[in-house]
Scaffold this motif. Structure first.
Motif, PDB file in Angstrom:
ATOM      1  N   ARG A 143      -0.979  -2.227   3.426  1.00  0.00           N
ATOM      2  CA  ARG A 143      -2.085  -1.160   4.025  1.00  0.00           C
ATOM      3  C   ARG A 143      -1.436  -0.546   5.573  1.00  0.00           C
ATOM      4  N   THR A 144      -1.016  -1.353   6.220  1.00  0.00           N
ATOM      5  CA  THR A 144      -0.436  -0.802   7.530  1.00  0.00           C
ATOM      6  C   THR A 144       0.480   0.493   7.234  1.00  0.00           C
ATOM      7  N   TYR A 153       2.230  -0.591  -5.599  1.00  0.00           N
ATOM      8  CA  TYR A 153       2.268  -1.806  -5.567  1.00  0.00           C
ATOM      9  C   TYR A 153       1.572  -2.362  -6.774  1.00  0.00           C
ATOM     10  N   GLU A 155       0.177  -7.663   1.244  1.00  0.00           N
ATOM     11  CA  GLU A 155      -1.181  -6.580   1.019  1.00  0.00           C
ATOM     12  C   GLU A 155      -1.618  -6.111   2.556  1.00  0.00           C
ATOM     13  N   ASP A 156      -1.572  -6.948   3.560  1.00  0.00           N
ATOM     14  CA  ASP A 156      -1.782  -6.541   4.778  1.00  0.00           C
ATOM     15  C   ASP A 156      -0.847  -5.557   5.429  1.00  0.00           C
ATOM     16  N   ARG A 215       0.996   2.075   4.572  1.00  0.00           N
ATOM     17  CA  ARG A 215       0.324   3.288   3.722  1.00  0.00           C
ATOM     18  C   ARG A 215      -0.170   4.410   4.652  1.00  0.00           C
ATOM     19  N   PHE A 216      -0.663   3.998   5.856  1.00  0.00           N
ATOM     20  CA  PHE A 216      -1.185   5.080   6.787  1.00  0.00           C
ATOM     21  C   PHE A 216      -0.160   5.825   7.394  1.00  0.00           C
TER      22      PHE A 216
END
Length: 485
Positions: free
Chosen positions: A333-334, A348, A329-330, A336-337
């Motif tokens: 998140r990175t 996801y 998930e980390d 997705r930006f």
């Protein structure tokens, strides 16, 4: 005949000769004993016959008959025969009629022994072959005389020599035949060993595809089989060595090629600035170009160093208890930006709360980001990326699927090679990202499966073992608290 065959043959001859000599000597001894024993039995039988006849004649009181019988014994016997009465009146007959009738002292003493024992007696004279044998003569249960045979205890030398000669000839004939057979068997025994030796010589000269062609069901067969296995392993090692040499050459070639472009750009830009050939309004563009190429060169060098470390099994990585779901998930998140800048959606799906694992948080995050980054780079604007996490058959499964350009079937096995880059025109990079991803997965015992349809989609699946105990055992071998990457 080689040296070992000659030595085996020599050993056999020594053993065969020793055995033959033992048999011959033993046979001669047994034959001599048998002939002497047989001669003693003949003397005893003769004495019994004479005793029986004399006892009958004494009972009949036939002096004329005794004289005739004694004359007969004088003609046929091979021994001196003494008949000694109990009252001491001896008379003789035998092969030496001119001898005195009175028996010698030795015979008289021997006769006294028989009178005392009243049994059959035999005695050999010391230091000679003369044998005394005697038996009492009984009339109505009373010993009245003694019969004494004096004979020479000799064997039949002619019969003994013939028997010994026949045995010796047979032994020599057997020795010759067995020597021929031994030479044949020694050569046959050495044949597979010679094959193995030839194979070893071939391997020494670099021919690792040689085979012994020995299939015996014994220790030599096992040795031949092990030699064949050794040849196969050496052949595999030789091919791996050649492949590694070729990879090193390709690696150096690729490094040279990758470094040439940024270094050339940097040199030409700096030379232009140094020579004052750049207009003042273009100096900023040149400086930006130098900075861009410097960053690209630094990233290439860092990736090469990173990959070199990961491929070295002696170089430890920091492993600890982590949660794979949190790491994944980390990474999402990175990315997705970055994906959002091109309107690419990362979907996801996860039904799991947590996935305990023993590994390096930073390396695992780097592995997921590299795959997600490729999915973004090789997808058109506005496309979708799906990430799914689920558990199956004692393994964690993480799949990342994109709607990008896909990978041709003949190129799919190359994506984990160093410096491999797709021909997709929008992409750029060092070509080391997937190689680093594969190395991180290998260090964590993670299997990677690739499924791609050209110009449609690419799906990459991580298969991660759940068995923490197995991973912890590996961690004890590779973990070093003093070294953190």
């Amino acid at each position: 005949m080689n040296k070992i065959t000659k030595k085996l043959f020599r050993y056999y001859l020594i053993i065969a000769v020793c055995l033959s000599a033992t048999v011959f000597i033993g046979f001669c001894g047994v034959l001599r004993y048998y002939m002497i024993h047989h001669h003693l039995e003949e003397i005893q039988d003769q004495i019994k016959s004479v005793k029986k006849q004399l006892e009958w004649m004494l009972c009949e009181d036939s002096a004329q008959g005794r004289g005739a019988y004694l004359k007969y014994l004088e003609d046929v016997t091979l021994a001196d025969i003494y008949v000694i009465n109990k009252d001491g009146s001896p008379f003789t007959c035998g092969k030496n009629p001119d001898s005195e009738k009175t028996p010698p002292d030795e015979v008289q003493e021997f006769a006294d022994t028989i009178f005392a024992s009243e049994e059959y007696e035999q005695q050999k004279q010391e230091n000679s072959d003369i044998l005394y044998a005697g038996m009492p003569v009984e009339i109505q249960g009373e010993v009245t005389a003694v019969i004494v045979f004096v004979d020479t205890l000799k064997i039949d030398r002619k019969s003994f020599f013939i028997s010994a000669t026949i045995l010796l000839v047979c032994l020599l004939f057997s020795l010759i035949l067995s020597a021929i057979l031994a030479a044949f068997l020694a050569n046959r025994f050495m044949h597979p060993i010679q094959k193995i030796a030839t194979s070893v010589q071939e391997m020494i000269h670099g021919n690792y595809q040689v085979k012994t062609d020995v299939y015996d069901k014994n220790e030599i067969g096992i040795l031949a089989k092990e030699t064949d296995i050794l040849a196969e392993k050496l052949d595999t090692a030789d091919k791996d060595r050649e492949r590694m040499q070729q990879m090193q050459k390709n690696y150096i070639t690729n490094i040279s090629h990758e470094l040439r472009t940024p270094v050339t750009v940097l040199r030409s830009s700096i030379e232009a600035l140094h020579d004052g050939m750049v207009p003042e309004d273009k100096i900023g563009d040149y400086q930006e170009q130098i900075l861009t190429e410097t960053i690209s060169l630094q990233r290439l060098i860092n990736d090469m160093l990173e990959l070199s470390r990961l491929e070295n099994e002696d170089f430890p990585i920091e492993k600890e208890s982590v949660d794979l779901i949190i790491i994944l998930e980390d990474a999402i998140r990175t990315m997705r930006f970055i994906a959002g800048k091109r309107n690419i959606q990362i979907h996801y799906q996860n039904t799991e709360q947590e996935w305990p694992f023993i590994g390096d948080y930073g390396r695992l995050r780097q592995m997921f980001i590299a795959v997600l980054d490729n999915a973004v780079k090789y997808s058109d604007d506005g496309k979708n990326i799906w990430v799914e996490a689920f558990t199956k058959a004692n393994h964690y499964y993480i799949s990342i699927r994109d709607e990008g350009c896909g990978i041709p079937e003949d190129k799919q096995k190359l994506i984990f090679n160093k410096f491999y880059r797709s021909s997709y025109e929008r992409t750029s990079g060092t070509g080391l990202g997937m190689a680093i991803t594969k190395s991180i997965a290998d260090r964590h015992h993670i299997e990677i499966r690739l499924h791609s349809i050209y110009k449609k989609e690419t799906k990459l699946t991580f298969i991660i073992p759940i068995s923490i105990k197995e991973i912890e055992n590996d961690t004890k071998k590779t973990h070093s608290p003093s070294m953190i990457i």
